[in-house]
Design a protein around this motif. Structure first.
Motif, PDB file in Angstrom:
ATOM      1  N   UNK A   1       0.805  -1.234   0.000  1.00  0.00           N
ATOM      2  CA  UNK A   1       0.000   0.000   0.000  1.00  0.00           C
ATOM      3  C   UNK A   1       0.834   1.279   0.000  1.00  0.00           C
ATOM      4  N   UNK A   2       1.935   1.296  -0.763  1.00  0.00           N
ATOM      5  CA  UNK A   2       2.790   2.483  -0.861  1.00  0.00           C
ATOM      6  C   UNK A   2       2.945   2.796  -2.340  1.00  0.00           C
ATOM      7  N   UNK A   3       2.144   3.707  -2.882  1.00  0.00           N
ATOM      8  CA  UNK A   3       2.137   3.954  -4.333  1.00  0.00           C
ATOM      9  C   UNK A   3       3.498   4.324  -4.907  1.00  0.00           C
ATOM     10  N   UNK A   4       4.329   5.068  -4.140  1.00  0.00           N
ATOM     11  CA  UNK A   4       5.626   5.468  -4.688  1.00  0.00           C
ATOM     12  C   UNK A   4       6.506   4.271  -4.996  1.00  0.00           C
ATOM     13  N   UNK A   5       6.351   3.191  -4.205  1.00  0.00           N
ATOM     14  CA  UNK A   5       7.199   2.017  -4.406  1.00  0.00           C
ATOM     15  C   UNK A   5       6.781   1.198  -5.624  1.00  0.00           C
ATOM     16  N   UNK A   6       5.584   1.405  -6.133  1.00  0.00           N
ATOM     17  CA  UNK A   6       5.106   0.570  -7.229  1.00  0.00           C
ATOM     18  C   UNK A   6       5.989   0.654  -8.478  1.00  0.00           C
ATOM     19  N   UNK A   7       6.370   1.861  -8.966  1.00  0.00           N
ATOM     20  CA  UNK A   7       7.261   1.900 -10.129  1.00  0.00           C
ATOM     21  C   UNK A   7       8.640   1.309  -9.827  1.00  0.00           C
ATOM     22  N   UNK A   8       9.137   1.504  -8.594  1.00  0.00           N
ATOM     23  CA  UNK A   8      10.445   0.957  -8.220  1.00  0.00           C
ATOM     24  C   UNK A   8      10.393  -0.565  -8.215  1.00  0.00           C
ATOM     25  N   UNK A   9       9.355  -1.122  -7.587  1.00  0.00           N
ATOM     26  CA  UNK A   9       9.208  -2.577  -7.552  1.00  0.00           C
ATOM     27  C   UNK A   9       8.990  -3.126  -8.950  1.00  0.00           C
ATOM     28  N   UNK A  10       8.225  -2.388  -9.757  1.00  0.00           N
ATOM     29  CA  UNK A  10       8.023  -2.825 -11.134  1.00  0.00           C
ATOM     30  C   UNK A  10       9.317  -2.817 -11.924  1.00  0.00           C
ATOM     31  N   UNK A  11      10.185  -1.838 -11.626  1.00  0.00           N
ATOM     32  CA  UNK A  11      11.465  -1.759 -12.325  1.00  0.00           C
ATOM     33  C   UNK A  11      12.381  -2.907 -11.935  1.00  0.00           C
ATOM     34  N   UNK A  12      12.389  -3.265 -10.647  1.00  0.00           N
ATOM     35  CA  UNK A  12      13.220  -4.386 -10.197  1.00  0.00           C
ATOM     36  C   UNK A  12      12.727  -5.688 -10.819  1.00  0.00           C
ATOM     37  N   UNK A  13      11.401  -5.889 -10.785  1.00  0.00           N
ATOM     38  CA  UNK A  13      10.844  -7.097 -11.409  1.00  0.00           C
ATOM     39  C   UNK A  13      11.091  -7.090 -12.914  1.00  0.00           C
TER      40      UNK A  13
END
Length: 280
Positions: free
Chosen positions: A253-265
């Motif tokens: 539930x942390x929107x800022x982390x979504x692009x970062x996590x998507x980039x790592x994946x």
């Protein structure tokens, strides 16, 4: 969760290495090959530098001055420790004032690292490998334009798309059990993941293959043949991989982390997709 994703990266790289190494020849040892403009390295060096670059970029995207001050203790007030805390404060301010810039910077590092690994894996059985910096730049640019930048805006769009989701369920889903399942945290993440794979993933995969072809200087016929031969296979792989990773991402539930996590994946997927894009 980010630590788990990074550990998964190591495991996936090793699995890709075992799968691709069987097909790799000994071209890196061919003294007649033209190595002009290429960078000579060893497989272990390429692996270590790529992973360190991803870890450093991810750390810069997440570190906070308060956490770093607590970690460094007394040395946080002077010398290198003080400079590190000031750097963390600067990065935190950039995340607030320029979030897209931070996401794109992280994406540039991870996508470049993905192509370095994609070039290294087929040559991993050789003592010496040759890396093409121009290909790294092409792949990085294609990935940023087809994945990092669009996905940043996609993560901004998703909350707006699902703002009326639960009221819609209340109005149209009469069965209480089904409504409760679809409105639960897992249910919402599952629906968001399904929508992402149905709408975003085809564009993502097609754009990457097209940009790779365009940046290589392929003709229109070659570009069309690449899409015809590789799009379906790449899309199936992308949907299968990202369904799991996006489900984990939307559960945080942390929107800022979504692009970062998507980039790592995406680093893991882009290694495979880069190999597919350059396979004859």
């Amino acid at each position: 969760l980010v630590r788990i994703m990074l550990m998964s990266l190591f495991a996936c790289v090793m699995a890709l290495e075992e799968r691709v190494a069987v097909k790799a020849g000994s071209t890196a040892d061919d003294s007649t090959a033209d190595h002009f403009g290429l960078v000579k390295s060893e497989p272990i060096q390429a692996y270590i530098l790529s992973v360190l670059a991803v870890v450093l970029a991810t750390s810069c995207s997440m570190v906070t001055p308060d956490w770093l001050t607590g970690l460094l203790g007394k040395i946080a007030d002077r010398g290198i420790g003080g400079a590190a805390v000031q750097c963390a404060a600067f990065l935190q301010n950039q995340r607030r004032s320029n979030p897209m810039g931070m996401v794109l910077a992280h994406g540039m590092v991870t996508k470049a690292s993905a192509d370095v690994l994609a070039q290294t894996i087929p040559q991993t059985s050789a003592a010496t490998i040759w890396l093409d910096p121009l290909r790294v730049f092409r792949s990085m640019l294609a990935s940023v334009l087809s994945t990092s930048l669009p996905f940043y805006y996609w993560t901004k769009l998703m909350p707006k798309m699902f703002r009326l989701y639960k009221p819609w369920l209340e109005k149209h889903i009469a069965i209480p059990l089904v409504r409760a399942m679809l409105s639960s945290g897992f249910g919402v993440s599952l629906v968001k993941t399904t929508v992402t794979q149905a709408l975003f993933r085809p564009f993502n995969v097609a754009a990457f293959l097209m940009l790779q072809s365009i940046f290589r200087g392929d003709t229109a016929r070659q570009l069309t043949n690449i899409l015809h031969r590789k799009f379906k296979h790449s899309l199936v792989g992308g949907v299968a991989f990202y369904f799991v990773s996006n489900l984990l991402m939307y559960s945080v539930p942390i929107p800022f982390l979504h692009p970062i996590m998507g980039s790592i994946a995406g680093l893991i997927f882009n290694i495979w997709l880069a190999i597919v894009a350059y396979r004859k």
